[in-house]
Design a protein around this motif. Structure first.
Motif, PDB file in Angstrom:
ATOM      1  N   HIS A 152       0.865  -1.172   0.000  1.00  0.00           N
ATOM      2  CA  HIS A 152       0.000   0.000   0.000  1.00  0.00           C
ATOM      3  C   HIS A 152       0.897   1.215   0.000  1.00  0.00           C
ATOM      4  CE1 HIS A 152       0.857  -0.762   4.212  1.00  0.00           C
ATOM      5  NE2 HIS A 152       0.564   0.481   4.497  1.00  0.00           N
TER       6      HIS A 152
ATOM      7  N   HIS B  89      -4.971  -0.011   7.989  1.00  0.00           N
ATOM      8  CA  HIS B  89      -4.553   0.510   9.291  1.00  0.00           C
ATOM      9  C   HIS B  89      -4.236   1.996   9.138  1.00  0.00           C
ATOM     10  CE1 HIS B  89      -0.899  -1.252   7.300  1.00  0.00           C
ATOM     11  NE2 HIS B  89      -0.594   0.029   7.349  1.00  0.00           N
TER      12      HIS B  89
ATOM     13  N   HIS C  94      -2.020   5.557   9.631  1.00  0.00           N
ATOM     14  CA  HIS C  94      -0.609   5.905   9.510  1.00  0.00           C
ATOM     15  C   HIS C  94      -0.303   7.138  10.333  1.00  0.00           C
ATOM     16  CE1 HIS C  94      -1.143   3.315   5.995  1.00  0.00           C
ATOM     17  NE2 HIS C  94       0.109   2.978   6.243  1.00  0.00           N
TER      18      HIS C  94
ATOM     19  N   CYS D 265       3.526   2.940   9.720  1.00  0.00           N
ATOM     20  CA  CYS D 265       2.312   2.129   9.695  1.00  0.00           C
ATOM     21  C   CYS D 265       1.898   1.841  11.131  1.00  0.00           C
ATOM     22  CB  CYS D 265       2.573   0.788   9.013  1.00  0.00           C
ATOM     23  SG  CYS D 265       2.852   0.891   7.245  1.00  0.00           S
TER      24      CYS D 265
HETATM   25 ZN   LIG Z   1       0.820   1.062   6.348  1.00  0.00          ZN
END
Ligand SMILES: [Zn+2]
Ligand SMILES: [Zn+2]
Length: 141
Positions: free
Chosen positions: A71, A94, A96, A107
């Motif tokens: 990603h 998730h 950041h 992350c």
């Molecule tokens: Zn990430």
């Protein structure tokens, strides 16, 4: 910090249906061991043993994105940074963290994204990104 466990770069590419080239394996290995998302420039800089030009790095990252094995994060400086993702979608699974002082991007895989309610009929949500901005441990002291 990566949920891929014992999976190797080779099996990740195989599962994603991508060709396993030396360069691609090197990039995946790099992203798996990186402690934070890397920009294309940083990736090129850290791949000294594999000769890959900017275009092939770009194409590999693009293929990884489409396959959902990485990603990318935009931290506000117009530079995309790439990280390995265990969730199998190209969207963010998730949040950041972005340090406003040093620009570090991290992350936060242990945290869930806030639940987003239903959209109006006819709307299709394709991406949801959640950024937390502040100062990292190195910058807050
Ligand atoms: Zn990430
Ligand atoms: Zn910082």
């Amino acid at each position: 910090m990566h949920q891929e466990g014992l999976e190797t770069a080779g099996t990740i590419l195989l599962r994603a249906g991508l060709k396993r080239t030396m360069g691609r394996i090197a990039i995946i290995n790099l992203l798996m061991t990186a402690e934070y998302p890397l920009s294309q420039h940083e990736i090129a800089h850290r791949l000294p043993k594999v000769s890959m030009n900017g275009v092939s790095i770009y194409r590999s990252l693009d293929a990884f994105l489409k396959a959902g094995i990485v990603h990318r994060v935009e931290s506000g400086d117009r530079t995309w940074r790439f990280a390995i993702c265990g969730c199998g979608t190209r969207g963010h699974c998730h949040p950041h963290f972005i340090c406003k002082q040093c620009g570090k991007v991290e992350c936060l895989p242990g945290h869930n994204l806030p639940e987003f309610g239903k959209m109006q009929p006819g709307y299709v949500v394709e991406e949801q990104e959640f950024y937390i901005r502040g100062r990292c441990a190195g910058c807050s002291t």
